[in-house]
Write an enzyme that holds these catalytic residues in place. Structure first.
Site, PDB file in Angstrom:
ATOM      1  N   ASP A 183      45.889  20.847  62.497  1.00  0.00           N
ATOM      2  CA  ASP A 183      45.274  19.767  61.721  1.00  0.00           C
ATOM      3  C   ASP A 183      43.752  19.759  61.912  1.00  0.00           C
ATOM      4  O   ASP A 183      43.256  19.910  63.030  1.00  0.00           O
ATOM      5  CB  ASP A 183      45.856  18.431  62.220  1.00  0.00           C
ATOM      6  CG  ASP A 183      45.499  17.257  61.335  1.00  0.00           C
ATOM      7  OD1 ASP A 183      45.830  17.297  60.148  1.00  0.00           O
ATOM      8  OD2 ASP A 183      44.876  16.292  61.838  1.00  0.00           O
TER       9      ASP A 183
ATOM     10  N   GLU B  63      44.119  24.065  58.868  1.00  0.00           N
ATOM     11  CA  GLU B  63      43.589  23.261  57.769  1.00  0.00           C
ATOM     12  C   GLU B  63      42.063  23.281  57.873  1.00  0.00           C
ATOM     13  O   GLU B  63      41.482  22.616  58.732  1.00  0.00           O
ATOM     14  CB  GLU B  63      44.101  21.821  57.876  1.00  0.00           C
ATOM     15  CG  GLU B  63      43.641  20.967  56.708  1.00  0.00           C
ATOM     16  CD  GLU B  63      43.647  19.461  56.994  1.00  0.00           C
ATOM     17  OE1 GLU B  63      43.680  18.689  56.035  1.00  0.00           O
ATOM     18  OE2 GLU B  63      43.595  19.065  58.180  1.00  0.00           O
TER      19      GLU B  63
HETATM   20  C1  NOJ Z   1      44.724  15.901  57.951  1.00  0.00           C
HETATM   21  C2  NOJ Z   1      46.078  15.514  57.496  1.00  0.00           C
HETATM   22  O1  NOJ Z   1      46.496  16.409  56.487  1.00  0.00           O
HETATM   23  C3  NOJ Z   1      46.001  14.090  57.015  1.00  0.00           C
HETATM   24  O2  NOJ Z   1      47.204  13.696  56.414  1.00  0.00           O
HETATM   25  C4  NOJ Z   1      45.648  13.195  58.175  1.00  0.00           C
HETATM   26  O3  NOJ Z   1      45.457  11.884  57.727  1.00  0.00           O
HETATM   27  C5  NOJ Z   1      44.367  13.660  58.845  1.00  0.00           C
HETATM   28  N1  NOJ Z   1      44.356  15.085  59.070  1.00  0.00           N
HETATM   29  C6  NOJ Z   1      44.182  12.994  60.169  1.00  0.00           C
HETATM   30  O4  NOJ Z   1      45.098  13.510  61.084  1.00  0.00           O
END
Ligand code: NOJ
Length: 558
Positions: free
Chosen positions: A205, A250
């Site tokens: 993440d 990500e």
């Molecule tokens: C990215 C995630 O895809 C999202 O859903 C989340 O709110 C944020 N990171 C914080 O963890």
């Protein structure tokens, strides 16, 4: 073609399926999906043909950011089952040839995490430096927030200890201090724990925020050094603990910046990254009915190392992010696919799924999924895409696309036997509701989207050229058509996609082919002879074709 290579770097031809346990299948009738329910649906996923499940966060959580706010990294949230249920699920998935990866959310914790409770109890807490603090009043950071409208700044004042803590996301999600070696030890332990329980890797993440050292002390920053050294160290740790494990990161940044997160040409950092650029430009192409924005993006996509891979996707659990487009381009996509204010969020995205954005037009929906599976890379599906689920516009922001999986036309979409008011999220209503869109009906309909997606998955798996190969954009005269060729070890697949409603004929000239080669259709019956490497191929409005260049001695199945 060395087909056996595909089992080595398995992620390059994987089909990833993202789901949230809590909205997938409820087996104990409490209104919340659980691991037992998911285990009961593994055969559905196996028959669809996916090869890797990505689990969204399933850890204990106050659930203020859909589980991305974690209070214990070493457990399963009670509502979803137990660690025992988790292990049984992973084992069963593996038995069906499916690997499992899960979200690794270590940029931050929930403010209810025991580490943060301890950290904020006193400046002398052993966990104080697990987080990032400042004593002086921060400047206005309202322009730096990730969730405009839901967040005011990135520093929050803590009454008890009279200092500010960093939170890149919501203020209930304090950022961990990665410059602190004790935090890095914990991260390795968390990874090691889940690898030991059978995970084949992680969706990491918020990577750029996770690696940054904003707010850390000078001394900490110095001893931490280059954040990419740390990412490299994490990747080798992962490899030592489980050789085949991956990190799918990500990183919602332009290609040039993504390269650093792959580890440059060495490719020794993230194994995979989502291709946000191609995804966003695809929507621009759809809005304009012109394939050129996407074609140009693929032309400038950087070359990455042999082991690395881009993950292609149409939608995910967040807003449809359009922040890499220019303001005018974004407005074009808004006008085409989300003109109403309630469909837009954070000034950069849409809270809709694909089928409603395309007014349910089956030709366009199929064209887009055909494209996703034909684009060079590893396709990632978000649950429900395979049946064409829509969103629930009554739910707030990103929650609109996180509704229960639609299994049947029955009560609660067959997701749960609980009273509707107890469901973790309300089911979609209206034209995209379960009476019209559900697995049960589509399983029995050979022409359904579900069966179409299963066919795409099968052909993608049988065409490693797409996941492994080099690709080139093919010259042809139609702006609305994307024509590309993926080649690997002497074998090629050609894909044609028409972004416009008018049918057309695409003349192709394929260089250096001997006289006897033919083009074999992979999604429909058909063979087109090549004359001196030339062929004319017809495409319906919003049509799509995949073709393999086949020589007389071809042994592969068409
Ligand atoms: C990215 C995630 O895809 C999202 O859903 C989340 O709110 C944020 N990171 C914080 O963890």
């Amino acid at each position: 073609m060395r087909i056996t290579d595909t089992s080595d770097l398995w992620w390059k031809t994987a089909v990833v399926y993202c789901l949230d346990v809590e909205t997938f299948m409820d087996w104990n009738g409490d209104g919340v999906g659980d691991f037992e329910g998911l285990s009961h649906r593994i055969d559905y996923l196996a028959q669809l043909g996916i090869t890797c499940i990505w689990l969204m966060p399933f850890y204990p959580t106050p659930d203020r950011d859909d589980g991305y706010d974690i209070v214990d990294f070493y457990d399963v949230d009670d509502r979803l089952g137990s660690l025992g249920d988790f292990v049984e699920f992973v084992r069963t998935a593996n038995d069906r040839g499916i690997r499992v990866i899960a979200d690794l959310v270590v940029n931050h914790t929930s403010d209810k995490h025991p580490w943060f409770r301890s950290a904020r109890s006193s400046k002398d807490s052993p966990h104080r430096d697990f987080y990032v603090w400042r004593s002086d009043e921060p400047p206005d950071t309202s322009a730096e927030v990730v969730f405009p409208g839901e967040q005011e700044g990135i520093w929050e004042y803590d009454e008890k200890t009279k200092e500010y803590f960093l939170h890149r996301f919501y203020k209930h999600q304090p950022d961990l201090n990665v410059a602190n070696p004790a935090v890095r030890d914990e991260i390795a332990r968390i990874m090691g724990f889940w690898l030991q329980l059978g995970l084949a890797g992680f969706r990491v993440d918020a990577v750029p925020f996770f690696l940054e050292t904003l707010g850390a002390s000078e001394a900490e920053q110095q001893s931490f050094g280059d954040p990419h050294e740390y990412q490299r160290a994490l990747r080798s740790f992962l490899g030592r603990r489980r050789g085949e494990a991956i990190m799918l990161g990500e990183v919602g940044l332009p290609y040039e910046e993504q390269m650093a997160y792959f580890g440059g040409v060495d490719g020794d950092e993230l194994t995979m990254q989502f291709d946000f650029e191609a995804m966003e430009q695809m929507y621009l192409s759809l809005a304009r009915q012109d394939a050129r924005p996407l074609a140009e993006t693929l032309r400038r996509r950087p070359e990455i190392s042999r082991e690395a891979q881009f993950a292609t996707f149409v939608r995910n659990h967040d807003e449809l992010h359009l922040g890499l487009l220019s303001e005018e381009e974004m407005q074009e996509v808004f006008a085409a696919f989300g003109p109403e204010e309630r469909m837009q969020v954070y000034g950069r995205g849409l809270v809709r799924r694909l089928p409603p954005m395309l007014d349910g037009d089956p030709r366009r929906i199929r064209m887009v999924y055909s494209l996703m599976f034909a684009l060079p890379g590893t396709p990632v599906l978000f649950y429900g895409e395979e049946i064409g689920m829509g969103e629930n516009p009554d739910l707030d922001g990103r929650l609109a696309v996180r509704t229960p999986m639609q299994w049947s036309p029955d009560e609660n979409a067959g997701f749960s036997t609980a009273p509707a008011r107890k469901l973790v999220a309300p089911v979609v209503e209206g034209g995209f509701g379960p009476e019209h869109i559900n697995v049960e009906d589509q399983r029995h309909d050979p022409d359904s989207l579900l069966n179409f997606v299963a066919t795409l998955i099968r052909q993608f798996r049988e065409s490693p050229e797409i996941g492994w190969g080099e690709y080139e954009l093919l010259d042809q005269p139609h702006d609305a058509v994307l024509a590309h060729r993926c080649s690997w070890q002497g074998s090629s697949v050609i894909a044609l996609h028409n972004f416009a409603a008018e049918p057309c004929t695409v003349p192709l000239e394929l260089k250096s082919l001997d006289g006897d080669a033919v083009l074999v259709d992979l999604l429909q019956p058909g063979r087109t002879p090549l004359e001196e490497g030339r062929a004319e191929l017809t495409l319906d409005g919003y049509g799509y074709r995949w073709l393999r260049i086949s020589r007389p001695d071809e042994l592969r199945l068409a």
